[in-house]
Design an enzyme around this catalytic site. Structure first.
Site, PDB file in Angstrom:
ATOM      1  N   GLY A   1       0.794  -1.216   0.000  1.00 11.43           N
ATOM      2  CA  GLY A   1       0.000   0.000   0.000  1.00 11.43           C
ATOM      3  C   GLY A   1       0.827   1.267   0.000  1.00 11.43           C
ATOM      4  N   THR A   2       1.933   1.276   0.743  1.00  8.61           N
ATOM      5  CA  THR A   2       2.762   2.476   0.816  1.00  8.61           C
ATOM      6  C   THR A   2       3.322   2.839  -0.553  1.00  8.61           C
ATOM      7  OG1 THR A   2       3.349   2.162   3.133  1.00  8.61           O
ATOM      8  CG2 THR A   2       4.877   3.453   1.798  1.00  8.61           C
TER       9      THR A   2
ATOM     10  N   CYS B   1       1.340   0.508  10.965  1.00  7.27           N
ATOM     11  CA  CYS B   1       2.105   0.605   9.725  1.00  7.27           C
ATOM     12  C   CYS B   1       3.128   1.728   9.785  1.00  7.27           C
ATOM     13  CB  CYS B   1       1.158   0.869   8.555  1.00  7.27           C
ATOM     14  SG  CYS B   1      -0.132  -0.354   8.405  1.00  7.27           S
TER      15      CYS B   1
END
Length: 406
Positions: free
Chosen positions: A70-71, A339
């Site tokens: 996702g990052t 996260c």
């Protein structure tokens, strides 16, 4: 009994996913760019993954870019989108409750001379859509908004936001961080009016280090990783075949019998809230009832909750202390966005929604999966009932044995 209630941080990988990935790593281990049969076999897994994921989202297979998670997907969408479209303008918009993988790229672009408008949110964490409308200008090239907040579980009104964006400036790109939303809401980005959508594999019982960015056809994007020309030059590097295949398999499982799963999970969430509010000195943050991708009705602003996240503030108890006390009872939760870092910090999201200062360092996130049971919730409540009075005796601002405040 081991109770895992940190599913917004990561999830247990489905056994079917492990089995598929092991087969690929042990038997079908070829490089998908190779011209021989081993390469062809590997490429088939990539193509099948595209078919599955494109089918879930109702998009074209060629519009998917596989990433490391996702990052990376968020960085590619925001930085890549801004750099590729800066001739049209240098104004960006986002909200004050975004994940670090969105707000830090935005801050990076600010340092490069871009202008960023940061939208406020209400007490439930919902973005101010009137502020969005007022902020859009002829030189606005990108808006980025999350689908589901990772800390408090609010579903943002991305469908209404898309309509506003395209009405005010049809050229403005709309990126949605769906890392917490994919697998928890039905997402058809083309129908909504989204241009880019980020997804992470390990939030849906897939492997870590996997994700993808959906990019609407014809959207201009500057690649950030160069060398090799993989994925039509948009993301160079040999594809992670077992990871991509495992992520697609997890998504397929997640969206099978989806409505029944959602109904069950919302029931689990409601039961948890009902039970935790029986405990003294607890405050639930964010939405209360099932939300949609649209702004909730004015008379029911609390109807904005995702099914899997509950944020709870505890009076006179530090979040980190409670987290480790629960850990001793083999109950695993989070004090914020796992996260970002394993070093706790005050949450910008909690500040943005107006949580009282005394609760900023006293808030714990409980997050569930489709496998979470009422029995696990009952055990969690039993442990909290035991721990909270004890911890408050020794917490500054809490109570001593005699009941007087320190």
């Amino acid at each position: 009994m081991e109770i895992y209630m940190d599913n917004a941080a990561t999830t247990r990988v489905y056994p079917e996913v492990v089995q598929l990935m092991n087969k690929i790593m042990e038997e079908d281990y070829g490089n998908p760019s190779s011209l021989h049969m081993k390469g062809v076999e590997a490429e088939r897994y990539i193509r099948h993954a595209r078919e599955i994921l494109a089918g879930i989202l109702k998009v074209e297979e060629k519009e998917l870019i596989f990433t490391s998670g996702g990052t990376e997907s968020n960085n590619l969408a925001i930085i890549g989108g801004a750099l590729a479209n800066q001739r049209a303008g240098r104004h960006l918009i986002t909200t004050r409750v975004e994940h670090a993988s969105v707000y830090q790229p935005m801050m990076f672009l600010e340092q490069m001379g871009f202008e960023v408008t940061w939208l406020p949110v209400n007490a439930y964490g919902l973005a101010d859509l009137q502020a969005l409308r007022d902020a859009i200008r002829p030189d606005t090239i990108l808006v980025s908004m999350m689908c589901v907040n990772n800390e408090i579980g609010t579903i943002e009104p991305i469908a209404d936001a898309a309509a506003i964006i395209k009405e005010c400036n049809p050229s403005t790109l709309f990126h949605v961080d769906a890392i917490q939303g994919f697998g928890k809401v039905v997402l058809h980005p083309k129908r909504i009016g989204i241009d880019m959508l980020s997804v992470s594999g390990h939030k849906i019982h897939g492997p870590k280090g996997t994700g993808f960015l959906w990019v609407r056809d014809k959207v201009k994007l500057q690649p950030l990783i160069l060398g090799g020309g993989h994925q039509k030059g948009m993301r160079s590097g040999t594809e992670n075949v077992p990871g991509v295949a495992g992520m697609a398999k997890a998504a397929e499982i997640e969206y099978t019998d989806f409505e029944n799963k959602l109904t069950y999970l919302y029931g689990i969430r409601s039961y948890f809230i009902e039970e935790i509010e029986k405990l003294e000195g607890t405050v639930v943050n964010g939405g209360r009832s099932r939300g949609t991708l649209n702004q909730p009705a004015a008379e029911h602003p609390e109807d904005c909750a995702a099914p899997h996240v509950v944020s709870v503030s505890f009076q006179d108890i530090r979040a980190e202390v409670l987290l480790h006390a629960l850990e001793e009872a083999k109950i695993y939760v989070s004090s914020g966005s796992a996260c970002s870092s394993n070093h706790p910090a005050i949450s910008g999201t909690l500040k943005a929604i107006g949580v009282e200062k005394r609760y900023l360092d006293a808030t714990v996130r409980f997050s569930f999966s489709f496998d979470t049971t009422k029995e696990e919730i009952d055990e969690c409540m039993a442990q909290l009932s035991r721990l909270l009075p004890m911890l408050r005796r020794y917490t500054p601002g809490g109570r001593k044995r005699g009941g007087k405040r320190v």
